[in-house]
Design a protein around this motif. Structure first.
Motif, short mmCIF file in Angstrom:
data_model
loop_
_atom_site.label_atom_id
_atom_site.label_comp_id
_atom_site.label_asym_id
_atom_site.label_seq_id
_atom_site.Cartn_x
_atom_site.Cartn_y
_atom_site.Cartn_z
N ALA A 40 0.66 -1.22 -0.29
CA ALA A 40 -0.08 -0.19 0.02
C ALA A 40 0.94 1.43 -0.05
N ARG A 41 2.04 1.24 0.87
CA ARG A 41 3.02 2.44 0.94
C ARG A 41 3.59 2.80 -0.65
N ALA A 42 4.18 1.60 -1.09
CA ALA A 42 4.35 1.87 -2.18
C ALA A 42 4.01 2.27 -3.21
N LEU A 43 3.04 1.56 -3.21
CA LEU A 43 1.81 2.27 -4.83
C LEU A 43 1.40 3.04 -4.44
N TYR A 44 1.19 3.65 -3.02
CA TYR A 44 0.43 5.21 -3.11
C TYR A 44 1.72 5.80 -2.65
N ARG A 45 3.11 5.78 -2.81
CA ARG A 45 3.69 6.61 -3.65
C ARG A 45 3.71 6.98 -4.26
N SER A 46 3.90 5.52 -5.34
CA SER A 46 4.74 6.12 -6.68
C SER A 46 3.08 6.62 -7.15
N HIS A 47 2.44 6.75 -6.85
CA HIS A 47 1.12 7.63 -7.39
C HIS A 47 0.77 9.02 -7.12
N VAL A 48 1.13 9.34 -5.88
CA VAL A 48 0.98 10.55 -5.28
C VAL A 48 2.28 11.90 -5.73
N GLU A 49 3.64 10.89 -5.79
CA GLU A 49 4.58 11.16 -5.58
C GLU A 49 5.45 11.84 -7.20
N GLY A 50 4.23 11.06 -8.08
CA GLY A 50 4.33 10.79 -9.85
C GLY A 50 5.23 10.26 -10.47
N ASP A 51 6.18 9.69 -9.78
CA ASP A 51 7.44 9.15 -10.37
C ASP A 51 6.44 8.00 -11.14
N LEU A 52 5.33 7.42 -10.83
CA LEU A 52 4.42 6.37 -12.39
C LEU A 52 4.46 7.32 -13.43
N LYS A 53 3.89 7.83 -13.32
CA LYS A 53 3.44 8.90 -14.41
C LYS A 53 4.52 9.26 -15.16
N ALA A 54 5.63 9.90 -14.63
CA ALA A 54 6.63 10.49 -15.28
C ALA A 54 7.12 9.35 -15.87
N GLU A 55 7.54 8.21 -15.67
CA GLU A 55 8.00 7.52 -16.53
C GLU A 55 7.08 7.03 -17.50
N ILE A 56 5.69 6.75 -17.15
CA ILE A 56 4.77 6.54 -18.42
C ILE A 56 5.04 8.15 -19.58
N ILE A 57 5.11 9.46 -19.28
CA ILE A 57 5.53 9.83 -20.30
C ILE A 57 6.88 10.52 -20.38
N LYS A 58 7.34 9.51 -20.18
CA LYS A 58 8.77 9.80 -20.77
C LYS A 58 8.63 8.54 -22.04
N ALA A 59 8.10 7.52 -22.26
CA ALA A 59 8.51 6.59 -23.18
C ALA A 59 6.64 5.98 -22.99
N PRO A 60 5.52 6.62 -23.15
CA PRO A 60 4.43 6.30 -23.57
C PRO A 60 4.13 5.51 -24.37
N GLU A 61 5.40 5.13 -25.62
CA GLU A 61 5.51 3.79 -25.98
C GLU A 61 5.59 2.45 -25.40
N ARG A 62 5.84 2.23 -24.61
CA ARG A 62 6.02 1.26 -23.96
C ARG A 62 5.32 0.57 -22.88
N PHE A 63 3.82 1.67 -23.01
CA PHE A 63 2.98 1.41 -21.02
C PHE A 63 1.58 1.46 -22.03
N VAL A 64 1.69 2.18 -23.48
CA VAL A 64 0.18 1.96 -24.20
C VAL A 64 0.11 1.60 -25.26
N GLU A 65 -0.53 0.71 -26.36
CA GLU A 65 -0.99 0.10 -27.33
C GLU A 65 -1.62 1.10 -27.57
N LEU A 66 -1.51 1.26 -29.36
CA LEU A 66 -2.29 1.89 -29.78
C LEU A 66 -3.39 1.42 -30.93
#
Length: 106
Positions: free
Chosen positions: A50-76
């Motif tokens: 719970a702590r790890a997921l909360y931190r990755s969500h609230v601190e924006g680390d996960l979003k920053a990683e996705i924005i940096k390389a969306p092709e790794r996470f999003v299938e068009l």
């Protein structure tokens, strides 16, 4: 009555928390975690997840990683644009609701 062995999961975000916890419980039960001198409790494992997921969500680390390389996470979907146009041409309307930041959805 308050039961400390139960956790109320009431959002879609909670689904990822529950799935990760269940997968790690399997590994814990298989003895794959060696933590300190004793055994790790299920509650302690849940709190870590719970702590790890909360931190990755609230601190924006996960979003920053996705924005940096969306092709790794999003299938068009090559047919999506045409599908949306077909819906509009049929008189349909689309409403997109998200709790993501504006910069994330640009």
């Amino acid at each position: 009555r308050q039961e400390s062995r139960f956790v109320f999961l009431n959002t879609l975000f909670s689904v990822s928390e529950a799935v990760m916890y269940m997968q790690l419980v399997d590994r814990l039960d298989q003895g794959m975690f060696n933590v300190g001198a004793g055994n790790m409790s299920y509650r302690y494992l849940y709190d870590m997840v719970a702590r790890a997921l909360y931190r990755s969500h609230v601190e924006g680390d996960l979003k920053a990683e996705i924005i940096k390389a969306p092709e790794r996470f999003v299938e068009l979907d090559s047919g999506m644009a045409q599908t949306l146009l077909d819906q509009r041409n049929s008189g349909k309307q689309l409403l997109l609701i998200t709790n993501s930041d504006y910069n994330y959805t640009e």
